[in-house]
Structure formats: structure tokens, C-alpha cells
Design a protein around this motif. Structure first.
Motif, PDB file in Angstrom:
ATOM      1  N   VAL A 244      57.144  74.093  -4.996  1.00  0.00           N
ATOM      2  CA  VAL A 244      58.334  73.716  -4.245  1.00  0.00           C
ATOM      3  C   VAL A 244      58.022  72.573  -3.288  1.00  0.00           C
ATOM      4  O   VAL A 244      56.868  72.376  -2.877  1.00  0.00           O
ATOM      5  CB  VAL A 244      58.931  74.900  -3.454  1.00  0.00           C
ATOM      6  N   TRP A 245      59.060  71.846  -2.965  1.00  0.00           N
ATOM      7  CA  TRP A 245      59.000  70.776  -1.962  1.00  0.00           C
ATOM      8  C   TRP A 245      59.838  71.215  -0.773  1.00  0.00           C
ATOM      9  O   TRP A 245      60.950  71.741  -0.943  1.00  0.00           O
ATOM     10  CB  TRP A 245      59.566  69.493  -2.555  1.00  0.00           C
TER      11      TRP A 245
ATOM     12  N   ARG B 275      48.610  73.203  -1.427  1.00  0.00           N
ATOM     13  CA  ARG B 275      49.576  72.450  -0.621  1.00  0.00           C
ATOM     14  C   ARG B 275      49.152  70.989  -0.511  1.00  0.00           C
ATOM     15  O   ARG B 275      47.967  70.682  -0.352  1.00  0.00           O
ATOM     16  CB  ARG B 275      49.674  73.045   0.791  1.00  0.00           C
ATOM     17  N   VAL B 276      50.125  70.106  -0.607  1.00  0.00           N
ATOM     18  CA  VAL B 276      49.919  68.686  -0.315  1.00  0.00           C
ATOM     19  C   VAL B 276      50.908  68.289   0.765  1.00  0.00           C
ATOM     20  O   VAL B 276      52.125  68.477   0.609  1.00  0.00           O
ATOM     21  CB  VAL B 276      50.118  67.793  -1.554  1.00  0.00           C
ATOM     22  N   VAL B 277      50.399  67.792   1.878  1.00  0.00           N
ATOM     23  CA  VAL B 277      51.240  67.236   2.937  1.00  0.00           C
ATOM     24  C   VAL B 277      51.187  65.722   2.794  1.00  0.00           C
ATOM     25  O   VAL B 277      50.109  65.132   2.691  1.00  0.00           O
ATOM     26  CB  VAL B 277      50.741  67.665   4.334  1.00  0.00           C
TER      27      VAL B 277
ATOM     28  N   SER C  59      62.877  73.285  -5.858  1.00  0.00           N
ATOM     29  CA  SER C  59      61.916  73.833  -6.808  1.00  0.00           C
ATOM     30  C   SER C  59      61.566  72.724  -7.805  1.00  0.00           C
ATOM     31  O   SER C  59      62.416  72.277  -8.568  1.00  0.00           O
ATOM     32  CB  SER C  59      62.514  75.039  -7.531  1.00  0.00           C
ATOM     33  N   VAL C  60      60.321  72.266  -7.751  1.00  0.00           N
ATOM     34  CA  VAL C  60      59.902  71.101  -8.541  1.00  0.00           C
ATOM     35  C   VAL C  60      59.544  71.488  -9.970  1.00  0.00           C
ATOM     36  O   VAL C  60      59.776  70.734 -10.912  1.00  0.00           O
ATOM     37  CB  VAL C  60      58.708  70.402  -7.854  1.00  0.00           C
TER      38      VAL C  60
ATOM     39  N   MET D 212      54.062  72.875  -2.104  1.00  0.00           N
ATOM     40  CA  MET D 212      53.198  74.046  -2.042  1.00  0.00           C
ATOM     41  C   MET D 212      53.503  75.001  -3.189  1.00  0.00           C
ATOM     42  O   MET D 212      54.606  75.002  -3.752  1.00  0.00           O
ATOM     43  CB  MET D 212      53.341  74.767  -0.700  1.00  0.00           C
ATOM     44  N   ALA D 213      52.500  75.815  -3.525  1.00  0.00           N
ATOM     45  CA  ALA D 213      52.628  76.801  -4.593  1.00  0.00           C
ATOM     46  C   ALA D 213      51.563  77.872  -4.385  1.00  0.00           C
ATOM     47  O   ALA D 213      50.536  77.635  -3.739  1.00  0.00           O
ATOM     48  CB  ALA D 213      52.459  76.153  -5.964  1.00  0.00           C
TER      49      ALA D 213
END
Length: 343
Positions: free
Chosen positions: A227-228, A250-252, A68-69, A180-181
Motif C-alpha cells: 500500500v501507499w 517500507r520505502v519512505v 492498494s498498489v 509498506m507491506a
């Protein structure tokens, strides 16, 4: 799995060895969800300490499958719906103006500092979701699809596809992976575990429903919780308890093996996937069983974009593909039996 006279035909054996020439034999084919036998599933699951326990320990040297970022603030929704759009990590100018209000969320993805200048992939979905439906892909799955089929002339070559990878190395820094969140509490769930050898363990397009009973309870995510995860972390999008406009971000990171042009959003500023890391695939990502089958699968997938049918999307697709695979294996089994009897 091939069964001849109630016995499994061993790997590496042929039906000719299992069938005697002087008596008829019935061959049964059972299509398994992956290449691993159910009795061996547990050995492919890597479990980590529960988050609440690992947070109370200064867990240096302890790996994690999700972290959890922090908490993000979503901008007002405007109907954005983009998927896997390439951009340059660390360069706000590589984001088209109409999506720049999401830049603060990208900046909160703390591990991106290790990938400055590389190509990442941005997904934003702002859609209204009916009660009882999931906005994203329902069902337990991994981001890596496992094996994908690549076409080379007249042949198809299987390859393990990465979808961000992800590692915590010393346990305190985030490398690669997926961030993502969403703005709806309880609409996503993750497990603090990883699946080894996804090329063997994954079902269709990363499906992991066959291990749900072994994983135990997952962690439901809060609204606005960033979260990551790794691309081998089991997770799922959950049905909403009531109708809502859900925003998903989301970032990939850069380690993406294949980018399906037909199913992804092009960056109008001309940013494209890094050809060293990512191959642009113009084929349909459903094209595992040939062009005609792919056309049917794609049409069925597009039909299920109707939010009333979203909950059935991936379950039915898996059934279709597995049924097709079973038909194919049955036919091969019949041919081998016929060949063995002819000799």
C-alpha cells in the motif's frame, strides 16, 4: 489549558489579568494531547470516499489517503532488521548485496518513477513476534511526527517535520509518500483520511490516539498487500493473533525533513540523505525535554524492545512525556500566580 476559578484563561491572556489581587485563586492545568481543542478535532480531519466506492468510480481528480498498489512476494527471511537506510531511488547498485533480494519489492512501488535519482529510505524488519504483541509501533499515529525540536546553540526551534509527504494530485498517480507491506494478514490498519496541520494535531512523535473515536473503522491490510500512504494518513501496527515471524517492508520517499542518525541504519556503500532535503540529526529523537529526560526516555524505549513489552511501548512513552509537560506547565502557572500576587 489553564483554568482559573473554573474559567479557561484565553489564549494571549496572562494570569495577572485573570487573578484579582484581593482574593486567592486556584489555577488548574490540563495537558491536552495536542494544540487543538477536542471540539475542533473534526475540522482537521479530511475524509475520502471508501476504497470500494472509489474503485468503482473512475475517480479522476479525487485524492486518496492510501492506495492498494498490488501484491508482493516476500523473499525467505534471514533476520534483517534495518531502519530508514538511505539508497538511491532507481539505482539497484545503491542497495548493499545483503538486501538486494528486496529490490523486486522496491520496483513495485510504482510512484518511485517520479523520484528517480533521489534519496529514499528503506526499512526491512524480519522478526518473530509473540501473540498479542505488535511488531512495529502500536497505537494510531502518523508518519510525520508533527513538530520536532531543533537545537540551535542555547535555544530550541520547533519545525514541522515531513516524512515522505505524499499526494495523488489528479487522483491516478502517486507522488512521494510511503510504501509498506507485511507478510501477515491483519497486522496493519490504515484509514482513508488525512490530518490537516499535523504540527497542531499531533501528539508525541505523531501520536493520534486522541482522534480514534472520530475516525471510525479503518482498513485492515492483507498479507503481501503493498500500500501507499501519505505521511499524514492515520495508521497502526496491530497485535498478532498468534506467534509468527513477521516480515515488514517500507520505502519512505525523499521528502524527509530529519534523519535521526542514532535511530537509523547507515548504508555501508556510503549513500547518505540528501542535505538539500534532509538534515542529519545526531541528537536523540526523544530529546524534547532536555538531556537528562532524553536519556531516561531512550533507556525506557530500548527496554521495551523486549517483545513481551512491545504493546506498551508508545503508550507509556506518551504518558511520560505528557506528565513531564504537565509538571512544567504547573510550575510556570505557580510562578505567574506568585508574580501576580506580589504586584
Amino acid at each position: 489549558v489553564l483554568l482559573c476559578r473554573g474559567q479557561e484563561v484565553a489564549d494571549g491572556s496572562s494570569l495577572r489579568e485573570a487573578v484579582s489581587a484581593d482574593s486567592p485563586a486556584m489555577v488548574n492545568v490540563t495537558v491536552m494531547p495536542c494544540a487543538v481543542k477536542p471540539s475542533e478535532y473534526e475540522s482537521y480531519i479530511v475524509r475520502y470516499l471508501p476504497v470500494q466506492d472509489t474503485m468503482s468510480l473512475r475517480r479522476r481528480g479525487m485524492k486518496k489517503a492510501y492506495v492498494s498498489v498490488g501484491t508482493v512476494q516476500f523473499p525467505p527471511p534471514s533476520g534483517i532488521d534495518i531502519n530508514m537506510m538511505p539508497f538511491i531511488i532507481g539505482d539497484e547498485a545503491s542497495i548493499p548485496e545483503e538486501y538486494k533480494h528486496y529490490w523486486p519489492l522496491i520496483e513495485q512501488c510504482s510512484g518511485l518513477k517520479h523520484q528517480q535519482g533521489q534519496v529514499g529510505f528503506l526499512t526491512i524488519q524480519e522478526t518473530r513476534v509473540d501473540a498479542g504483541n505488535a511488531q512495529r509501533r502500536p497505537g494510531l499515529h502518523l508518519e510525520t511526527p508533527g513538530l520536532v525540536m531543533r537545537h540551535g546553540g542555547e535555544t530550541e526551534v520547533p519545525m514541522l517535520a515531513h516524512w515522505g509527504e505524499g499526494d495523488t494530485r489528479a487522483g491516478d498517480s502517486l507522488y512521494g509518500g510511503i510504501y509498506m507491506a507485511s507478510n501477515i494478514s491483519g497486522s496493519s490498519e490504515v484509514w482513508n483520511a488525512q490530518i490537516k496541520n499535523p504540527e497542531l494535531m499531533c501528539g508525541t512523535l505523531g501520536d493520534m490516539e486522541h482522534v480514534r473515536g472520530l475516525l471510525g473503522e479503518g482498513q485492515s491490510l492483507d498479507a503481501n498487500e503493498l500500500v501507499w500512504i501519505t505521511d499524514t494518513t492515520p495508521h497502526e501496527s496491530l497485535p498478532l493473533q498468534q506467534e509468527a515471524l513477521r516480515q515488514y517492508f517500507r520505502v519512505v520517499t525523499s521528502a524527509v525533513s530529519v534523519w535521526y542518525e542514532r535511530h537509523s541504519t547507515k548504508n555501508r556503500l556510503g549513500i547518505v540523505p540528501d542535505p538539500v532535503l534532509t538534515e542529519i540529526v545526531k541528537d536523540d529523537k526523544f530529546a524534547t525535554w532536555g538531556p537528562a529526560a532524553a536519556k531516561k526516555d531512550r533507556e525506557e524505549h530500548e527496554r521495551r524492545q523486549d517483545p513481551r513489552l512491545a504493546g506498551l511501548m508508545w503508550w507509556t512513552l506518551n504518558s511520560m512525556m505528557r506528565s513531564r509537560a504537565q509538571d512544567s506547565k504547573l510550575e510556570r502557572g505557580r510562578q505567574e500566580v506568585a508574580s501576580a500576587e506580589g504586584e
